[in-house]
Design an enzyme around this catalytic site. Structure first.
Site, mmCIF file in Angstrom:
data_model
loop_
_atom_site.group_PDB
_atom_site.id
_atom_site.type_symbol
_atom_site.label_atom_id
_atom_site.label_comp_id
_atom_site.label_asym_id
_atom_site.label_seq_id
_atom_site.Cartn_x
_atom_site.Cartn_y
_atom_site.Cartn_z
ATOM 1 N N LYS A 201 0.755 -1.287 -0.186
ATOM 2 C CA LYS A 201 -0.022 0.018 0.140
ATOM 3 C C LYS A 201 1.051 1.386 0.060
ATOM 4 O O LYS A 201 1.669 1.493 0.946
ATOM 5 C CB LYS A 201 -0.915 0.190 1.431
ATOM 6 C CG LYS A 201 -1.618 1.218 1.261
ATOM 7 C CD LYS A 201 -2.884 1.173 2.511
ATOM 8 C CE LYS A 201 -3.833 2.303 2.656
ATOM 9 N NZ LYS A 201 -4.604 2.036 3.512
ATOM 10 N N ARG A 211 -10.871 9.629 2.108
ATOM 11 C CA ARG A 211 -10.601 10.250 3.130
ATOM 12 C C ARG A 211 -11.785 11.266 3.476
ATOM 13 O O ARG A 211 -12.473 11.223 4.779
ATOM 14 C CB ARG A 211 -9.248 11.001 3.503
ATOM 15 C CG ARG A 211 -8.005 9.841 3.411
ATOM 16 C CD ARG A 211 -6.671 10.509 3.480
ATOM 17 N NE ARG A 211 -5.832 9.371 3.410
ATOM 18 C CZ ARG A 211 -4.522 9.627 2.931
ATOM 19 N NH1 ARG A 211 -4.277 11.018 3.105
ATOM 20 N NH2 ARG A 211 -3.591 8.608 2.873
ATOM 21 N N GLU A 240 7.477 -6.753 1.505
ATOM 22 C CA GLU A 240 6.314 -6.695 2.185
ATOM 23 C C GLU A 240 5.563 -7.881 1.900
ATOM 24 O O GLU A 240 4.977 -8.611 2.871
ATOM 25 C CB GLU A 240 5.639 -5.451 1.654
ATOM 26 C CG GLU A 240 6.162 -3.993 2.167
ATOM 27 C CD GLU A 240 5.588 -3.898 3.722
ATOM 28 O OE1 GLU A 240 5.035 -4.729 4.340
ATOM 29 O OE2 GLU A 240 6.008 -2.744 4.235
ATOM 30 N N LYS A 255 -2.297 -1.776 -3.687
ATOM 31 C CA LYS A 255 -3.011 -0.564 -3.858
ATOM 32 C C LYS A 255 -2.183 0.758 -3.889
ATOM 33 O O LYS A 255 -1.190 0.816 -2.984
ATOM 34 C CB LYS A 255 -3.870 -0.544 -2.438
ATOM 35 C CG LYS A 255 -4.950 0.782 -2.105
ATOM 36 C CD LYS A 255 -5.579 0.385 -0.753
ATOM 37 C CE LYS A 255 -6.165 1.602 -0.415
ATOM 38 N NZ LYS A 255 -6.561 1.520 0.886
ATOM 39 N N SER A 281 -10.352 5.352 -4.453
ATOM 40 C CA SER A 281 -11.298 6.229 -4.763
ATOM 41 C C SER A 281 -10.809 7.568 -5.553
ATOM 42 O O SER A 281 -11.762 7.715 -6.370
ATOM 43 C CB SER A 281 -11.658 7.107 -3.146
ATOM 44 O OG SER A 281 -10.269 7.437 -2.690
ATOM 45 N N TYR A 319 -15.277 0.760 -6.703
ATOM 46 C CA TYR A 319 -16.697 1.621 -6.497
ATOM 47 C C TYR A 319 -17.682 1.399 -7.694
ATOM 48 O O TYR A 319 -18.623 1.791 -7.680
ATOM 49 C CB TYR A 319 -16.424 2.868 -6.194
ATOM 50 C CG TYR A 319 -15.362 2.974 -5.081
ATOM 51 C CD1 TYR A 319 -16.018 3.029 -3.676
ATOM 52 C CD2 TYR A 319 -14.103 3.378 -5.201
ATOM 53 C CE1 TYR A 319 -15.201 2.963 -2.591
ATOM 54 C CE2 TYR A 319 -12.960 3.172 -4.106
ATOM 55 C CZ TYR A 319 -13.760 3.391 -2.759
ATOM 56 O OH TYR A 319 -13.017 3.423 -1.591
HETATM 57 C C1 PBG Z 1 -7.392 3.675 5.530
HETATM 58 C C2 PBG Z 1 -7.775 3.063 4.136
HETATM 59 C C3 PBG Z 1 -7.824 3.994 3.105
HETATM 60 C C4 PBG Z 1 -7.965 3.438 2.058
HETATM 61 C C5 PBG Z 1 -8.774 2.307 2.479
HETATM 62 N N1 PBG Z 1 -8.454 1.922 3.766
HETATM 63 C C6 PBG Z 1 -7.152 5.326 3.049
HETATM 64 C C7 PBG Z 1 -5.745 5.657 3.677
HETATM 65 O O1 PBG Z 1 -4.848 4.712 3.785
HETATM 66 O O2 PBG Z 1 -5.590 6.879 3.873
HETATM 67 C C8 PBG Z 1 -8.170 3.940 0.762
HETATM 68 C C9 PBG Z 1 -9.379 3.639 -0.197
HETATM 69 C C10 PBG Z 1 -9.596 4.477 -1.271
HETATM 70 O O3 PBG Z 1 -8.886 5.567 -1.526
HETATM 71 O O4 PBG Z 1 -10.599 4.002 -2.174
HETATM 72 N N2 PBG Z 1 -6.751 2.394 6.103
#
Ligand code: PBG
Length: 330
Positions: A201, A211, A240, A255, A281, A319
């Protein structure tokens, strides 16, 4: 690789001349089985609201979840991912609401498992929707403390398992949490609850709209670069993934998605474990806005999802899941 044949005997266009033939020789496909639908849950009753930065995505109060779950079921989407949007007054520096057995996620898990037992549920293990500072871990001496955070995450994971969660998805990026969570799950008779590790991630600006959706954006002071990965790195993602597999991860998440296809592909070639991609997102909103402005067509969504499959992902959190499952069915 040797190129076999040459023009004019060989004509690659020969296999592109009709739709059925193209489909016959296509190397990748997508079906609703490959999709995971994220759902935002909110407090209150009889409430559905929109998220400004994610056009078309809504937050549902628990009693209104059937509205979207019926679509999930009808369109044969195997799993949803739950995310909570809680009021500010429930947030604090330790994110204690994460461990409340009656919090939004626990309430949703009980509700969905009762009303829609056939739908798989995955839950984020991380504290960001619950902390007053918007970080995924707790802060000690002005640092996100790895080991103290894990102590809370294990309890959060166990609670979710107890409430019926099928797939525990730690997204917090603390070191060592997969092993500790796996051990705790096994010790408590949750041997069959799987772990989907957000192993790779990246600290990304593409999470902005999410967020907003969980209400952590305005709270977040510094970025998440001391725990999420530096997007300039590739080898680090192997470390990782390797560690998380050793610690007991069943599946691996990469991600964001579209701008990290190289990482998906490399991991796929090195590790034999299911890889899930997250079309986050920011990626969603970019494509969605372009479609609404008629800059792109809906076909661009399928093209983006196929790219994940081509790179080696077996499933995609998106989504667009319901919209695309409907489109595929037609
Ligand atoms: C938080 C989390 C995030 C997302 C999923 N879980 C955001 C972050 O790490 O700040 C992002 C998902 C998205 O942007 O669609 N643990």
């Amino acid at each position: 690789m040797k190129i076999l044949g040459s023009y004019p005997k060989t004509r690659l266009r020969r296999l592109r001349k009709s739709k059925w033939l193209r489909e016959l020789v296509s190397e990748t496909s997508i079906s609703s089985n490959d999709l995971i639908m994220p759902i935002f849950v909110r407090e209150g009753k009889n409430k559905i609201d929109s998220i400004k930065s994610m056009p078309g995505v809504k937050r549902y109060s628990v009693d209104k979840l059937p509205k979207i779950l019926k679509e999930v079921k009808k369109n044969k989407i195997p799993m949803i991912a739950l995310f909570p949007y809680i009021s500010n007054k429930k947030k604090n520096i330790l994110g204690t609401e994460a461990l409340n057995p009656n919090n939004l996620i626990c309430e949703s898990l009980r509700f969905i498992k009762k009303k829609f037992p056939g739908i798989g549920i995955m839950c984020d293990v991380a504290l960001d929707p619950y902390t007053s500072h918007g970080h995924d871990g707790i802060i000690i001496n002005r640092k996100i403390d790895n080991d103290k955070t894990i102590e809370i995450l294990v309890k959060q994971a166990l609670l979710q398992a107890r409430m019926g969660c099928d797939v525990i998805a730690p997204s917090d990026m603390m070191d060592g949490r997969i092993g500790v969570i796996r051990k705790a799950l096994d010790k408590n008779n949750f041997q069959d609850v799987s772990i989907l590790s957000y192993a790779v991630k990246f600290a990304s600006s593409f999470y902005g709209p999410f967020r907003d959706a969980v209400g952590s954006k305005s709270k977040l002071k510094k970025d998440k670069a001391t725990y999420q990965m530096d997007y300039k790195n590739t080898s680090e993602s192997f470390r990782e993934v390797g560690l998380d597999i050793k610690e007991g991860a069943d599946m691996i998440m990469v991600k964001p998605g579209l701008i990290y296809l190289d990482i998906i592909s490399k991991i796929k070639n090195s590790f034999k474990i299911p890889i899930i991609a997250y079309q986050v997102s920011g990626e969603y909103s970019l494509i969605k806005n372009a479609i609404e402005k008629k800059i792109l067509t809906e076909e661009s969504i399928i093209e983006s999802l196929i790219s994940f499959k081509r790179a080696g992902a077996c499933a995609i959190v998106t989504y667009f899941a319901i919209d695309i499952a409907k489109k595929i069915k037609q």
